[in-house]
Write a protein that holds these residues in place. Structure first.
Motif, PDB file in Angstrom:
ATOM      1  N   UNK A   9       0.862  -1.183   0.000  1.00  0.00           N
ATOM      2  CA  UNK A   9       0.000   0.000   0.000  1.00  0.00           C
ATOM      3  C   UNK A   9       0.898   1.232   0.000  1.00  0.00           C
ATOM      4  N   UNK A  10       0.695   2.088  -0.977  1.00  0.00           N
ATOM      5  CA  UNK A  10       1.518   3.289  -1.117  1.00  0.00           C
ATOM      6  C   UNK A  10       0.557   4.469  -1.128  1.00  0.00           C
ATOM      7  N   UNK A  11       0.553   5.237  -0.055  1.00  0.00           N
ATOM      8  CA  UNK A  11      -0.503   6.239   0.068  1.00  0.00           C
ATOM      9  C   UNK A  11      -0.002   7.513   0.733  1.00  0.00           C
ATOM     10  N   UNK A  12      -0.638   8.600   0.377  1.00  0.00           N
ATOM     11  CA  UNK A  12      -0.424   9.850   1.116  1.00  0.00           C
ATOM     12  C   UNK A  12      -1.650  10.157   1.981  1.00  0.00           C
ATOM     13  N   UNK A  13      -2.506   9.193   2.107  1.00  0.00           N
ATOM     14  CA  UNK A  13      -3.672   9.259   3.002  1.00  0.00           C
ATOM     15  C   UNK A  13      -4.677  10.338   2.613  1.00  0.00           C
ATOM     16  N   UNK A  14      -4.538  10.870   1.414  1.00  0.00           N
ATOM     17  CA  UNK A  14      -5.506  11.861   0.961  1.00  0.00           C
ATOM     18  C   UNK A  14      -5.684  11.686  -0.541  1.00  0.00           C
ATOM     19  N   UNK A  17      -5.358  14.773  -2.931  1.00  0.00           N
ATOM     20  CA  UNK A  17      -4.205  15.644  -2.719  1.00  0.00           C
ATOM     21  C   UNK A  17      -3.842  16.447  -3.973  1.00  0.00           C
ATOM     22  N   UNK A  27      -2.361  24.960   3.747  1.00  0.00           N
ATOM     23  CA  UNK A  27      -3.357  24.733   4.809  1.00  0.00           C
ATOM     24  C   UNK A  27      -3.015  23.414   5.502  1.00  0.00           C
ATOM     25  N   UNK A  28      -2.108  23.487   6.423  1.00  0.00           N
ATOM     26  CA  UNK A  28      -1.609  22.270   7.061  1.00  0.00           C
ATOM     27  C   UNK A  28      -1.743  22.365   8.578  1.00  0.00           C
ATOM     28  N   UNK A  29      -1.627  21.209   9.181  1.00  0.00           N
ATOM     29  CA  UNK A  29      -1.608  21.145  10.640  1.00  0.00           C
ATOM     30  C   UNK A  29      -0.317  21.802  11.127  1.00  0.00           C
TER      31      UNK A  29
END
Lengths: 438, 322
Positions: A9-14, A17, A27-29
Motif C-alpha cells: 500500500x503506497x498512500x499519502x492518506x488523501x 491531494x 493549509x496544514x496542521x
C-alpha cells in the motif's frame, strides 16, 4: 532490495491531494497551533484568545425575549430572508453607527455573518490573485487569513503609538505603483487595533483620508471595538470623515455577543450592489433568526447601558493586565497601553522569540498569541499579543506572573548559550495560531 | 459484538496537559469509536480532577490510556491506575518511564547490543554551570554533524532540530529545552525511515509490517505527521526481506529490553546497507487518521477496533489472573 510486493500500500492518506485549489496550499496542521489545545483547560491562563466576556448579559430576560420571538414571530424569524439583511436590522445598525458619528442610510448596509464575512465579501469583490492589499504592520490575523485565501499580496505599512504612519503609507503607494503593482485597498483598524491596542489619532485619521483621496485608495475600516472605549469618548470613524472612499465593517460580537454571528458592511452604493449579489451567492442570506434576536435586544433592552457595563468590566481587566505587566515583566520588555478594546502588544527583550518560547509558556500554564501570526512577511518574532478580555483580573495578574517567569527562564537560556540579539523570521504563516478565538 | 465481555465500561483516557494534547484527543476519539463499533461500552475522559471518582464509580472499568507525552507516557497515569487497581492497556509504570525518557531507553537498548546512534543527554543546568562553549564543542566532536537535537521527554518531533554545523547547535539546544530541562543530542542516521508496531496477543509478541515514511518536505515533523497528504507511507516498507526481518526483530527486542507490554511502536532507520538502527520506541503510539500504528494494523489484515478490543480483554484477563 526486493521488488515491491503487489499488495503493498503506497498512500499519502488523501486521495484528493492533487485536486485541491492552489489557494489551499499551505493549509496544514501546525505544531504552534496544536500547542493551543491546552489553552482552554482551566489550569492554563489563556491570554491568547479574543473571546469577549459575555457572562454579565441579562440572560434570563434574553431567554424570555427569544421565547416570545419564536412564539410570536417564529415563522418569519426561522424563514429565509433578504440577501442584504432584514430592513429592520439595517435600520438598527444605522442607529448603532450613529453612536460613532456615522451618518448612513439603511439601503447602504449589508448584513453579514459576522464582520469576518463582510471582510471576505469585500476581498472577493475587489481582489484578484496577486493584487496588493495594504495593512498595518502588524494586523488582525483573521484578515490576513482572508487575504491569503484570495491569494492577495499583503504589504504591511508601519505604525506607531499614533496609528498607521502616513509617511510610510505614501511611500508604499508610490513604490508599489512604480513597481506596477495593483493596490486594491488599505485595511485598517483605527480603534484599539488588533493586535496592538493602538488608536489612530484624529490627526492621523485626517491624513489617512487625505492620502486616500490623493491616491484613489479605497479604505476598509474595520471597527469591532470602537464603542468599547475605556478612557475617553470615541474618536470619529473614518467613514464619518469620508463616505466615498471608505467601506466600513461593523459587528455585534463585542458590543453584544459573538455567537449570533451578525456583522455588517456599510459601502458606497455601487460597491454595495456587488456585495449583496456576492452575499447571495455565498449564503443566500445572513442568519435571519440572529437578526431578529439582535433587533429584539436592541429594541427591548438598554444596550447602551450594557456597553457601559462592558466598558467598566474591560477597564478593570485592562488595568489588571497593565499592573501585572509592570510588576512581572523583566527589564527590556515594553508594551502598549490600550485605551479600549481587548489587546496589549508586548515587545520582548532583544533576542527573545515568542514562537520559540511558546512550549515553555504552555508548560508554565500560560498562553499568548505569537507576534508572527499578525504579519504576512515573517516579522513579529519579538512580539506577543496579550488579551485581557476573557480572564478575570486575578487570573490576568497570575498569567502575567507566569509569563514573567517564562521570560526570565528564556533570558537565562539565551545568556547560557550566548545567543545573539537577532530574532528569527517565521514564514509559516498558515501554520500560525488559530485566529481570534481559543 | 464479541463474546460477552466480563469487564465494565472501557475508559478511554485522552487529552491531558502535555504539548501533544491535540494529537491525544484525536487518537482518543478514534480508539473510542473503534471500540464502540465493536459493541463495547466506552466512556471518554480527559485527565481531570474528577477522574479518580469516575473510575471508582464504575463497575469493573478497564482503562485505555491514549495520552501522548507527559504523565500519559512517563508512567504517572499508569501508576495511578495501578494504585486504584484499575486494569489498563499498555505498559507498566517503570517500563513507561524507561521508554519515554530517551536518555534512559536509548542506552538500555544499546547496552542490550542493539544498534543505536551515538548519543549524549544533557540537562540545561550543565551548560549554565560549566559554560556552553566547551560543551557545544565537545558535542560536535563526539556526536558529529549532522546531528539531531531533541527533548529527552516528548514526541511528535516537537522541539527536534537537525543541526548541520556547530553554529546551529546553541539555538537547537534552546529549542529542545523549551519542552523540558533534559535534551538528547544524537548522531543523524541516513537511511530509510520506518516504524514497526509490536502487539502482544495471547502472550505472543507480533511485529506488524514496517511502515515506510517519506515526508514530502524530507522532514517528518509535526506538520508532516498530522496533515493528510504531506507524507507518503509505504507498507510493507520497500526493504529487502532480510532488512524487514531485521527491523521486526529489532522492534521486538527493544520491546523486550524495555519490558513493555501490549503494544509499542519502534522508530527505526535502515541504513543503505540494510542495517536497522533503533531510534526510540513509543508506549502510547499515535492512533490518529494519519498515524503509523493503524496503517500497520490494516496492512497486517487486522481490524483496528477488534485489536483494541482484544487488548482490553487481555488487560482484563491479566487483572482476573492476579
Amino acid at each position: 532490495m526486493s521488488l515491491p510486493e503487489p499488495s503493498r500500500r503506497d498512500t499519502r492518506l488523501d486521495p484528493y491531494i492533487d485536486a485541491y485549489a492552489e489557494r489551499t496550499h499551505g493549509l496544514t496542521v501546525s505544531a504552534v497551533r496544536a500547542l493551543f489545545a491546552v489553552a482552554n483547560r482551566p489550569e492554563v491562563v489563556s491570554l491568547a484568545g479574543g473571546m469577549p466576556n459575555i457572562a454579565d448579559l441579562p440572560r434570563e430576560a434574553l431567554a424570555k425575549a427569544v421565547d416570545r420571538l419564536i412564539t410570536e414571530n417564529g415563522t418569519q424569524a426561522m424563514q429565509y430572508g433578504s440577501g442584504q439583511g432584514e430592513p429592520f436590522m439595517r435600520e438598527k445598525i444605522v442607529e448603532v453607527m450613529a453612536e460613532e458619528g456615522i451618518q448612513a442610510h439603511a439601503d447602504d448596509v449589508v448584513v453579514t455573518c459576522g464582520s469576518q464575512q463582510a471582510l471576505d465579501l469585500v476581498t472577493r469583490v475587489f481582489c484578484d490573485p496577486g493584487d496588493v492589499v495594504l495593512a498595518e504592520g502588524p494586523s488582525y490575523v483573521g484578515a490576513l487569513g482572508t487575504f491569503r485565501a484570495y491569494q492577495c499580496e499583503v504589504v504591511h505599512v508601519a505604525m506607531d503609538e499614533h496609528g498607521i504612519d502616513p509617511v510610510a503609507l505614501r511611500a508604499a503607494l508610490v513604490s508599489l505603483k512604480a513597481g506596477g503593482k495593483r493596490v486594491k485597498f488599505l485595511y485598517t483598524i483605527p480603534n484599539f487595533q488588533n493586535p496592538t491596542g493602538v488608536t489612530q489619532t484624529l490627526e492621523r485619521r485626517r491624513e489617512l483620508i487625505d492620502i486616500a483621496r490623493e491616491h484613489d485608495l479605497l479604505v476598509i475600516e474595520d471597527n469591532p471595538y470602537g464603542l468599547l472605549t475605556l478612557d475617553a469618548e470615541p474618536l470619529p470613524a473614518l467613514r464619518s470623515m469620508d463616505a466615498d472612499n471608505v467601506v466600513y465593517l461593523g459587528s455585534f460580537s463585542k458590543i453584544f455577543a459573538p455567537g449570533f454571528r451578525v456583522g455588517w458592511t456599510l459601502a458606497p452604493h455601487a460597491v454595495r450592489e456587488k456585495l449583496v449579489l456576492t452575499q447571495e451567492a455565498a449564503t443566500l442570506c445572513p442568519p435571519v433568526f440572529s437578526q431578529f434576536a439582535i433587533a429584539t435586544y436592541l429594541e427591548e433592552f438598554d444596550w447602551r447601558s450594557q456597553i457601559v457595563t462592558y466598558r467598566d468590566m474591560y477597564r478593570q481587566r485592562r488595568d489588571a493586565m497593565l499592573d501585572g505587566l509592570a510588576q512581572h515583566m523583566p527589564e527590556g520588555t515594553t508594551w502598549t497601553v490600550p485605551q479600549g478594546g481587548f489587546f496589549v502588544w508586548v515587545t520582548l527583550p532583544e533576542g527573545l522569540d515568542s514562537q520559540a518560547m511558546l512550549p515553555r509558556a504552555i508548560s508554565a500554564r500560560v498562553a499568548y498569541t505569537t507576534g508572527t501570526a499578525f504579519y504576512a512577511d515573517g516579522l513579529g518574532s519579538r512580539n506577543m499579543r496579550l488579551s485581557f478580555c476573557y480572564p478575570t483580573p486575578e487570573r490576568i495578574i497570575e498569567g502575567t506572573r507566569r509569563l514573567g517567569e517564562v521570560l526570565e527562564q528564556e533570558l537565562e537560556m539565551h545568556r547560557t548559550f550566548g545567543l545573539g540579539t537577532q530574532t528569527a523570521r517565521h514564514y509559516d504563516l498558515t501554520t500560525g495560531p488559530a485566529p481570534d478565538i481559543t | 459484538m464479541t463474546d460477552s465481555p466480563t469487564h465494565g465500561p472501557i475508559v478511554v483516557l485522552a487529552g491531558g496537559l502535555s504539548h501533544e494534547r491535540d494529537v491525544s484527543l484525536r487518537s482518543g476519539r478514534r480508539v473510542a469509536q473503534a471500540l464502540r463499533d465493536q459493541g463495547r461500552e466506552v466512556v471518554e475522559s480527559d485527565l481531570t480532577p474528577g477522574l479518580v471518582d469516575l473510575l471508582r464509580g464504575l463497575d469493573n472499568p478497564v482503562a485505555f490510556p491514549v495520552l501522548h507525552g507527559g504523565v500519559g507516557e512517563d508512567g504517572g497515569l499508569q501508576q495511578v491506575l495501578t494504585l486504584l487497581d484499575v486494569p489498563y492497556v499498555g505498559s507498566e509504570p517503570a517500563a513507561c518511564r524507561r521508554s519515554f525518557n530517551k536518555a534512559v531507553g536509548g542506552p538500555l537498548v544499546a547496552q542490550a547490543g542493539l544498534a543505536r546512534p551515538r548519543m549524549a543527554a544533557l540537562p540545561h543546568d550543565m551548560f549554565r554551570e560549566l559554560g556552553a562553549a566547551a560543551l557545544v564543542e565537545a558535542l560536535g566532536e563526539r556526536i558529529g554533524f549532522p546531528m539531531i537535537v531533541k527533548p529527552a521527554r516528548g514526541g511528535s518531533a516537537l522541539g527536534c532540530t537537525r543541526v548541520t554545523d556547530v553554529a546551529g547547535l546553541p539555538s537547537a539546544m534552546v529549542a529542545a529545552y523549551s519542552y523540558g530541562d533534559l535534551a538528547v543530542v544524537e548522531e543523524f542516521v541516513e537511511g530509510t525511515e520506518v516504524a514497526v508496531t509490536v502487539v502482544e496477543l495471547d502472550g505472543t509478541l507480533i511485529p506488524l509490517p514496517a511502515v515506510e515514511i517519506r515526508p514530502n518536505s524530507g522532514i517528518y515533523d509535526y506538520t508532516a505527521r498530522y496533515t493528510a497528504g504531506e507524507t507518503r507511507f509505504i507498507v510493507p516498507a520497500t526493504l529487502s526481506e532480510e532488512a524487514s526481518t531485521a527491523c521486526a526483530d529489532l522492534a521486538v527486542a527493544a520491546h523486550r529490553v524495555l519490558g513493555l507490554r501490549d503494544l509499542s511502536r519502534a522508530d527505526i532507520i535502515v541504513r543503505p546497507d540494510g542495517t536497522p538502527v533503533f531510534i526510540e520506541t513509543n508506549v502510547a503510539p499515535g492512533m490518529t487518521e494519519t498515524s503509523l500504528l493503524p496503517q500497520a494494523v490494516e496492512a497486517a489484515g487486522y481490524d483496528f477496533g477488534l485489536l483494541c478490543a482484544q487488548l482490553v480483554d487481555n488487560a482484563w484477563a491479566r487483572h482476573l489472573a492476579q
